[in-house]
Design an enzyme around this catalytic site. Structure first.
Site, PDB file in Angstrom:
ATOM      1  N   LYS A  76       0.860  -1.194   0.000  1.00  0.00           N
ATOM      2  CA  LYS A  76       0.000   0.000   0.000  1.00  0.00           C
ATOM      3  C   LYS A  76       0.891   1.236   0.000  1.00  0.00           C
ATOM      4  CE  LYS A  76      -3.907   2.055   2.571  1.00  0.00           C
ATOM      5  NZ  LYS A  76      -4.843   1.896   3.711  1.00  0.00           N
ATOM      6  N   SER A 151      -9.851   2.112   2.950  1.00  0.00           N
ATOM      7  CA  SER A 151      -8.987   2.865   2.069  1.00  0.00           C
ATOM      8  C   SER A 151      -8.002   1.988   1.289  1.00  0.00           C
ATOM      9  CB  SER A 151      -8.190   3.887   2.870  1.00  0.00           C
ATOM     10  OG  SER A 151      -7.327   3.226   3.791  1.00  0.00           O
ATOM     11  N   SER A 175     -10.133  -0.238   7.118  1.00  0.00           N
ATOM     12  CA  SER A 175      -9.561  -0.152   5.774  1.00  0.00           C
ATOM     13  C   SER A 175      -8.892  -1.407   5.244  1.00  0.00           C
ATOM     14  CB  SER A 175      -8.553   0.990   5.708  1.00  0.00           C
ATOM     15  OG  SER A 175      -9.228   2.188   5.523  1.00  0.00           O
TER      16      SER A 175
HETATM   17  N1  GLN Z   1     -13.265   4.483   6.412  1.00  0.00           N
HETATM   18  C1  GLN Z   1     -12.658   4.956   7.609  1.00  0.00           C
HETATM   19  C2  GLN Z   1     -12.247   6.392   7.434  1.00  0.00           C
HETATM   20  O1  GLN Z   1     -12.550   6.937   6.439  1.00  0.00           O
HETATM   21  C3  GLN Z   1     -11.491   4.095   7.978  1.00  0.00           C
HETATM   22  C4  GLN Z   1     -10.317   4.350   7.128  1.00  0.00           C
HETATM   23  C5  GLN Z   1      -9.133   3.504   7.530  1.00  0.00           C
HETATM   24  O2  GLN Z   1      -9.271   2.484   8.191  1.00  0.00           O
HETATM   25  N2  GLN Z   1      -7.963   3.961   7.154  1.00  0.00           N
HETATM   26  O3  GLN Z   1     -11.634   6.965   8.254  1.00  0.00           O
END
Ligand code: GLN
Length: 484
Positions: A76, A151, A175
């Protein structure tokens, strides 16, 4: 070759069925040919990968190579990679070449694992759909009009489209697990502190944790063995032996007590998704586990608490991007204030700005007690819910996300609808606990995920429970239509 799991690749490399160079070239060809459709990579690294593969082949020939030597994976783009652009999918870091490796990247390099490239993601890991990336959205291989989740959407799409056998990812509120669910993969977020955060670009430091997206629980166990380590450079990393996560995969589940939280099956959960989860519960019963209803009474407060704490921490973490030290700088600033203001205005996307504003507000002198301290107290109550539940059961089971992959644009106008994507995953981060998602069937021809949550450091048990499920079912072997 791209049908093979990591466990099979390890065997194939040792049997000389193929070399690491052949394997790596095969994946790089697939990325070049197929990724224009999915947009799962921001920066493929073909030259570096082939150099690493040649070195891995030398180590394999010498006979004492580490187990994962020669296996290619993708990282990532939140993890710093020495000499390679590390953008966090933001215009702010579009020109940033990291000067060092994240500890987890270093761990993989030491074991001879090949870097195929850096995967797309929501900007600074803020999002649940991969629609906030500066480099454009990622398409879900199961349905290219739908999001892959976020994400870590690029990592998930790359693995689901067989452009990489596995990928690293990060999880602040879901995410890893939500994209795993939406792309039909296995995704594990370890206990907070189990894996070093050093060199992982910080979003919300008390919630961020690195983990993995793989096709099987066995692959996740193999890769976690290398990823997890004590790291003095991360002061929240815990000094504790790393067990061999593959050693317990075949333990029997007879007598395992599984808790099913009643709050995870309420309003908002898609009925077909709920039905797949209920079917999975029957599989666990047939494997000898017993099912118990439990209650996590503060579940409804997890999303609101997270959306105070995570933005508060992000507003502090992202203050380092000021146009002075590295990253984007605006043209011809008139003075220092103009430099700060325009660099940040021009280089951060809307969602990142929204979070910085919310976080700065919640931390401001007049509102700190009303919002930030309150959210921290709620966080404590959420953790206590789990502590109480784990007095009765070994593992908690529920859906990973409320519905299967949704269409592009369908939630971007309504941030709260997007935030509710993580309703079942966020509490785990607030409590610091490990969580895992595995495929448990299809709804409208799209995968849905089953979530397992464990007590502190119960990664081995979660992977064992996931592996046993995968021995009894074939959902993890389903491939997106059109992926050969
Ligand atoms: N969807 C959540 C957010 O927007 C979690 C994102 C994540 O785990 N990085 O913060």
């Amino acid at each position: 070759m791209h049908q093979l799991t990591i466990a099979e690749l390890v065997k194939g490399l040792r049997n000389k069925d193929f070399s690491s160079t052949e394997l790596t070239r095969h994946y790089l060809d697939r990325i070049a040919r197929l990724d224009p459709v999915y947009n799962s990579f921001i920066t493929p690294t073909p030259e570096l990968a082939l150099q690493q593969a040649a070195e891995a082949d030398r180590r394999l020939a010498a006979g004492n190579a580490p187990l994962l030597c020669g296996v290619p994976i993708a990282h990532k783009d939140i993890f710093c990679t020495d000499g390679i652009r590390t953008s966090c999918a933001s215009k702010m870091l579009d020109n940033f070449i990291a000067p060092y490796n994240a500890t987890i990247v270093e761990n993989y390099l030491a074991d001879g694992v090949i870097t195929l490239g850096k995967t797309n993601m929501d900007e600074f890991a803020m999002g649940s759909s991969n629609e906030t990336s500066f480099y454009g959205p990622v398409k879900n291989p199961w349905a290219t009009d739908c999001v892959p989740g976020g994400s870590s959407g690029g990592s998930a799409a790359a693995v689901a489209a067989h452009l990489a056998p596995a990928a690293t990812a990060s999880d602040t509120g879901g995410s890893i697990r939500q994209p795993a669910a939406l792309c039909g993969l296995t995704g594990i977020k370890p206990t907070y502190g189990r894996v070093s955060r050093w060199g992982m670009i910080a979003f919300a430091s008390s919630l961020d944790q690195a983990g993995l997206l793989t096709r099987t629980a066995e692959d996740a166990a193999l890769l976690l063995n290398t990823m997890a380590s004590y790291d003095a450079k991360d002061s929240t990393c815990i000094e504790r032996d790393v067990p061999d996560y593959t050693a317990t995969l075949n333990n029997s589940l007879k007598g395992l007590k599984i808790g099913v939280p009643r709050e995870y099956f309420g309003e908002g959960l898609n009925a077909d998704t709920a039905a797949r989860v209920q079917d999975a519960i029957k599989v666990y019963e047939s494997l000898g586990a017993s099912i118990h209803e439990v209650s996590l009474p503060h579940t409804h407060l997890a999303v609101p608490a997270y959306y105070v704490i995570a933005p508060a921490e992000c507003s502090a973490n992202l203050s380092r991007f000021d146009g002075v030290r590295y990253g984007y700088r605006c043209e011809n600033p008139t003075d220092l204030a103009d430099l700060y203001k325009r660099s940040r205005t021009e280089a951060f996307g809307d969602e990142v700005k929204r979070r910085i504003l919310v976080g700065s507000y919640a931390l401001s002198a007049g509102y700190y007690d009303a919002y930030y301290s309150k959210a921290q107290k709620v966080r404590r109550l959420i953790r206590q819910d789990f502590v109480d539940a784990f007095k009765q059961v070994d593992v908690i089971l529920g859906p990973t996300s409320p519905s299967p992959a949704f269409a592009f644009g369908s939630k971007t106008k309504d941030p709260v609808a997007m935030y509710l994507e993580d309703i079942y995953t966020i509490a785990t981060n607030l409590a610091g606990l490990p969580g895992l998602s595995i495929p448990c069937g299809l709804v409208d021809n799209k995968p849905v995920g089953l979530q397992l949550i464990g007590n502190d450091f119960a990664e081995g048990l979660l992977l064992n429970a996931a592996h046993q499920f995968q021995q009894a079912t074939n959902f993890h072997q389903l491939t997106a239509p059109g992926i050969e």
